[in-house]
Scaffold this motif. Structure first.
Motif, PDB file in Angstrom:
ATOM      1  N   PRO A 105      48.688  20.273  38.665  1.00 16.78           N
ATOM      2  CA  PRO A 105      47.726  21.149  37.873  1.00 16.78           C
ATOM      3  C   PRO A 105      47.939  22.274  37.816  1.00 16.78           C
ATOM      4  N   ALA A 106      46.834  23.057  37.743  1.00 16.80           N
ATOM      5  CA  ALA A 106      47.474  24.194  37.315  1.00 16.80           C
ATOM      6  C   ALA A 106      47.240  25.519  38.330  1.00 16.80           C
ATOM      7  N   ARG A 107      48.657  26.136  37.822  1.00 25.22           N
ATOM      8  CA  ARG A 107      48.790  27.341  38.830  1.00 25.22           C
ATOM      9  C   ARG A 107      49.022  28.674  38.293  1.00 25.22           C
ATOM     10  N   VAL A 108      48.192  29.717  39.446  1.00 27.66           N
ATOM     11  CA  VAL A 108      48.500  30.946  38.815  1.00 27.66           C
ATOM     12  C   VAL A 108      49.775  31.280  37.729  1.00 27.66           C
ATOM     13  N   VAL A 109      50.191  32.114  36.902  1.00 28.01           N
ATOM     14  CA  VAL A 109      50.861  32.526  36.564  1.00 28.01           C
ATOM     15  C   VAL A 109      50.996  33.923  36.024  1.00 28.01           C
ATOM     16  N   ALA A 110      49.877  35.009  36.263  1.00 28.27           N
ATOM     17  CA  ALA A 110      49.737  36.120  35.599  1.00 28.27           C
ATOM     18  C   ALA A 110      47.982  36.710  36.539  1.00 28.27           C
ATOM     19  N   ARG A 111      48.247  37.610  35.835  1.00 32.47           N
ATOM     20  CA  ARG A 111      46.904  38.235  36.053  1.00 32.47           C
ATOM     21  C   ARG A 111      45.698  38.849  35.089  1.00 32.47           C
ATOM     22  N   ARG A 112      45.087  39.078  34.485  1.00 33.66           N
ATOM     23  CA  ARG A 112      44.664  39.331  33.091  1.00 33.66           C
ATOM     24  C   ARG A 112      44.432  40.824  33.136  1.00 33.66           C
ATOM     25  N   PHE A 113      43.949  41.208  34.357  1.00 39.82           N
ATOM     26  CA  PHE A 113      44.596  43.019  34.738  1.00 39.82           C
ATOM     27  C   PHE A 113      44.663  43.560  35.754  1.00 39.82           C
ATOM     28  N   SER A 114      45.190  44.571  35.450  1.00 40.96           N
ATOM     29  CA  SER A 114      45.829  45.529  36.903  1.00 40.96           C
ATOM     30  C   SER A 114      44.472  45.892  37.833  1.00 40.96           C
ATOM     31  N   THR A 115      44.029  46.168  38.769  1.00 46.48           N
ATOM     32  CA  THR A 115      42.923  46.547  39.808  1.00 46.48           C
ATOM     33  C   THR A 115      42.748  47.513  38.916  1.00 46.48           C
ATOM     34  N   GLU A 116      43.014  48.052  38.586  1.00 48.49           N
ATOM     35  CA  GLU A 116      42.104  49.312  37.891  1.00 48.49           C
ATOM     36  C   GLU A 116      41.748  49.057  36.636  1.00 48.49           C
ATOM     37  N   GLN A 117      41.931  47.960  36.332  1.00 50.39           N
ATOM     38  CA  GLN A 117      41.738  48.222  34.530  1.00 50.39           C
ATOM     39  C   GLN A 117      40.402  46.736  34.597  1.00 50.39           C
ATOM     40  N   ILE A 118      40.582  46.117  36.085  1.00 53.20           N
ATOM     41  CA  ILE A 118      39.525  45.213  36.519  1.00 53.20           C
ATOM     42  C   ILE A 118      38.204  46.478  36.016  1.00 53.20           C
ATOM     43  N   VAL A 119      38.600  47.471  37.237  1.00 56.37           N
ATOM     44  CA  VAL A 119      36.949  48.164  37.827  1.00 56.37           C
ATOM     45  C   VAL A 119      36.700  48.749  36.007  1.00 56.37           C
ATOM     46  N   GLU A 120      37.529  49.577  35.394  1.00 55.93           N
ATOM     47  CA  GLU A 120      37.038  49.796  34.427  1.00 55.93           C
ATOM     48  C   GLU A 120      36.250  49.201  33.480  1.00 55.93           C
ATOM     49  N   HIS A 121      37.353  47.647  33.169  1.00 57.59           N
ATOM     50  CA  HIS A 121      36.582  47.237  31.879  1.00 57.59           C
ATOM     51  C   HIS A 121      34.912  45.975  32.366  1.00 57.59           C
ATOM     52  N   GLU A 122      35.356  46.098  34.168  1.00 53.83           N
ATOM     53  CA  GLU A 122      33.691  46.108  34.574  1.00 53.83           C
ATOM     54  C   GLU A 122      32.589  47.215  34.561  1.00 53.83           C
TER      55      GLU A 122
ATOM     56  N   GLU B 175      27.925  48.891  31.220  1.00 54.37           N
ATOM     57  CA  GLU B 175      27.619  49.567  30.493  1.00 54.37           C
ATOM     58  C   GLU B 175      26.418  49.332  29.128  1.00 54.37           C
ATOM     59  N   LYS B 176      28.091  48.144  28.499  1.00 49.38           N
ATOM     60  CA  LYS B 176      27.030  47.384  27.858  1.00 49.38           C
ATOM     61  C   LYS B 176      25.914  46.887  27.507  1.00 49.38           C
ATOM     62  N   ALA B 177      25.721  46.451  28.806  1.00 47.48           N
ATOM     63  CA  ALA B 177      24.552  45.205  29.570  1.00 47.48           C
ATOM     64  C   ALA B 177      23.479  46.528  29.311  1.00 47.48           C
TER      65      ALA B 177
END
Length: 177
Positions: A152-169, A174-176
């Motif tokens: 079954p699927a298990r966590v292998v990594a995170r897509r972004f760091s916490t700071e990158q998540i804030v910036e990404h969102e 803004e684009k929305a």
């Protein structure tokens, strides 16, 4: 013009009547999407070729579903019906108690990528920005921005760091606007 006509034709042939879709929806050849109750698909969703999505619930905006993906109910047939072959057992498409079972529903958040050949069983939530690796079998919830892999699927990594998540969102918001 021909491309839009082809998409409309595919929508009529391969998307069930209990499925609502947002703008910018794409469905690849020989993919099929249906629901026993209701499936809401958000805006700008891409579904690749040869996919089978047969579940209640929701798929968020900006989701990318690769080819050969299966998103299906885990309790579609009542395997415990005594005296009835599994082929003739009560089925989610005809029996309300199965159709209304929360375990036959799924929630896929926005900005999710489901890789080639992955299988997602109903009864799970996949958080915003998560990635499901190719060939994975998802049987449990996936947290936002987690990358999962395996069976079954298990966590292998995170897509972004916490700071990158804030910036990404922030950028997506803004684009929305």
């Amino acid at each position: 013009m021909l491309g839009k006509l082809a998409q409309r034709l595919k929508r009529c042939l391969f998307v069930g009547r209990r499925v609502s879709i947002g703008s910018g929806f794409h469905i690849g050849i020989l993919s099929f999407v249906s629901s026993s109750r209701h499936l809401r698909i958000g805006n700008d969703v891409y579904i690749g070729k040869f996919c089978s999505i047969q579940v209640n619930g929701s798929i968020g905006d900006g989701v990318l579903i690769a080819n050969n993906v299966g998103i299906v109910g885990r309790r579609d047939h009542d395997m415990r019906a005594v005296g009835t072959s599994i082929r003739r057992a009560p089925w989610v498409g005809t029996d309300a108690y199965l159709a209304d079972d929360p375990k036959n529903s799924i929630e896929i958040g926005p900005d999710v990528w489901v890789g080639f050949g992955a299988v997602i069983l109903s009864g799970v939530r996949i958080g915003r920005g998560a990635i499901i690796a190719a060939g994975s079998v998802v049987v449990d919830d996936v947290a936002p921005y987690d990358i999962v892999s395996g069976n079954p699927a298990r966590v292998v990594a995170r897509r972004f760091s916490t700071e990158q998540i804030v910036e990404h969102e922030r950028i997506l918001a803004e684009k929305a606007q």
